[in-house]
Write a protein that holds these residues in place. Structure first.
Motif, short mmCIF file in Angstrom:
data_model
loop_
_atom_site.label_atom_id
_atom_site.label_comp_id
_atom_site.label_asym_id
_atom_site.label_seq_id
_atom_site.Cartn_x
_atom_site.Cartn_y
_atom_site.Cartn_z
N LYS A 132 0.83 -1.20 0.00
CA LYS A 132 0.00 0.00 0.00
C LYS A 132 0.87 1.26 0.00
CE LYS A 132 -3.76 2.29 2.41
NZ LYS A 132 -4.70 2.25 3.51
N LYS A 133 1.93 1.24 0.79
CA LYS A 133 2.84 2.39 0.86
C LYS A 133 3.50 2.64 -0.49
CE LYS A 133 6.86 4.02 3.42
NZ LYS A 133 7.85 3.68 4.43
N ASN A 134 3.95 1.58 -1.15
CA ASN A 134 4.58 1.71 -2.47
C ASN A 134 3.59 2.17 -3.53
OD1 ASN A 134 7.10 1.02 -1.54
ND2 ASN A 134 6.89 -1.15 -2.08
N MET A 135 2.35 1.70 -3.45
CA MET A 135 1.33 2.14 -4.41
C MET A 135 1.03 3.62 -4.22
SD MET A 135 0.51 -0.21 -6.48
CE MET A 135 -1.02 0.35 -7.15
N MET A 136 0.97 4.08 -2.99
CA MET A 136 0.74 5.50 -2.73
C MET A 136 1.90 6.34 -3.25
SD MET A 136 -1.07 5.48 1.04
CE MET A 136 -0.72 7.21 1.27
N LEU A 137 3.11 5.86 -3.07
CA LEU A 137 4.29 6.57 -3.57
C LEU A 137 4.27 6.65 -5.09
CD1 LEU A 137 7.00 7.91 -2.88
CD2 LEU A 137 8.03 5.63 -3.00
N MET A 138 3.96 5.54 -5.76
CA MET A 138 3.87 5.54 -7.23
C MET A 138 2.77 6.48 -7.71
SD MET A 138 4.74 1.61 -8.42
CE MET A 138 3.13 1.44 -9.03
N THR A 139 1.63 6.47 -7.03
CA THR A 139 0.53 7.35 -7.41
C THR A 139 0.92 8.81 -7.27
OG1 THR A 139 -1.08 5.68 -6.73
CG2 THR A 139 -1.87 7.93 -6.93
N ASN A 140 1.57 9.15 -6.17
CA ASN A 140 2.01 10.53 -5.97
C ASN A 140 3.02 10.95 -7.03
OD1 ASN A 140 0.38 10.90 -3.76
ND2 ASN A 140 1.97 10.40 -2.28
N ASN A 141 3.97 10.07 -7.35
CA ASN A 141 4.95 10.36 -8.40
C ASN A 141 4.28 10.56 -9.75
OD1 ASN A 141 7.08 10.27 -6.61
ND2 ASN A 141 7.60 8.14 -7.09
N PHE A 142 3.26 9.76 -10.03
CA PHE A 142 2.51 9.89 -11.28
C PHE A 142 1.85 11.26 -11.36
CE2 PHE A 142 -1.63 9.53 -13.39
CZ PHE A 142 -1.21 9.24 -14.68
N TYR A 143 1.16 11.67 -10.30
CA TYR A 143 0.48 12.96 -10.31
C TYR A 143 1.46 14.13 -10.41
CZ TYR A 143 -3.97 10.71 -9.29
OH TYR A 143 -5.09 9.94 -9.37
N VAL A 144 2.59 14.01 -9.75
CA VAL A 144 3.61 15.06 -9.84
C VAL A 144 4.12 15.16 -11.27
CG1 VAL A 144 5.98 15.65 -9.16
CG2 VAL A 144 4.30 15.02 -7.42
N ALA A 145 4.36 14.02 -11.90
CA ALA A 145 4.83 14.02 -13.29
C ALA A 145 3.79 14.64 -14.22
CB ALA A 145 5.16 12.60 -13.73
N ILE A 146 2.54 14.25 -14.07
CA ILE A 146 1.47 14.78 -14.94
C ILE A 146 1.34 16.28 -14.76
CG2 ILE A 146 -1.02 14.76 -15.34
CD1 ILE A 146 0.47 12.36 -16.51
N LEU A 147 1.35 16.75 -13.54
CA LEU A 147 1.26 18.20 -13.31
C LEU A 147 2.48 18.93 -13.87
CD1 LEU A 147 -0.21 18.28 -9.69
CD2 LEU A 147 -1.34 18.97 -11.80
N GLY A 148 3.65 18.33 -13.73
CA GLY A 148 4.86 18.94 -14.28
C GLY A 148 4.82 19.02 -15.79
N TYR A 149 4.36 17.94 -16.44
CA TYR A 149 4.24 17.95 -17.91
C TYR A 149 3.21 18.96 -18.36
CZ TYR A 149 6.91 13.57 -18.02
OH TYR A 149 7.88 12.61 -17.89
N ASP A 150 2.09 19.01 -17.65
CA ASP A 150 1.03 19.95 -18.00
C ASP A 150 1.55 21.38 -17.91
OD1 ASP A 150 -1.65 20.49 -18.79
OD2 ASP A 150 -2.15 21.00 -16.71
N GLU A 151 2.21 21.69 -16.83
CA GLU A 151 2.78 23.03 -16.67
C GLU A 151 3.83 23.30 -17.74
OE1 GLU A 151 5.16 25.73 -13.37
OE2 GLU A 151 4.55 23.70 -12.86
#
Length: 108
Positions: A7-26
């Motif tokens: 669960k901890k690793n899945m949350m970390l991957m999810t957070n990294n995904f959202y950070v990447a998407i927001l960074g690409y969008d910006e």
């Protein structure tokens, strides 16, 4: 596998995904420096030693976005088919027009 660790690793991957998407969008909405920074952080993991590789990727992302914007949205939704431009082209300033898809009797 321990469910807590999973669960901890899945949350970390999810957070990294959202950070990447927001960074690409910006990055896409800003100038090439902003896009290069987003690609450098996420795609290259802050370890790009050859700035030409980063420049090539920024150019490719801009060309691909331009290409996707030229596609017919209805055709894209009906077929789900996306063709990608090559990374290196003879004429990088060219705009490749997507071909019109053929539909079967049901419109798909």
């Amino acid at each position: 596998v321990n469910s807590y660790i999973l669960k901890k690793n899945m949350m970390l991957m999810t957070n990294n995904f959202y950070v990447a998407i927001l960074g690409y969008d910006e990055g896409v909405l800003s100038d090439d420096r902003g896009l290069a920074a987003a690609l450098w952080r996420t795609f290259f993991n802050q370890k790009c030693e050859d700035p030409r590789q980063l420049e090539l990727l920024v150019e490719y992302v801009r060309k691909q976005i331009q290409y996707l914007d030229s596609m017919n949205g209805e055709d894209l939704l009906l077929t789900g088919e996306v063709s990608w431009r090559p990374l290196v082209e003879k004429n990088p300033q060219s705009i490749l027009k997507p071909h019109s898809p053929t539909y079967n009797d049901e419109g798909l």
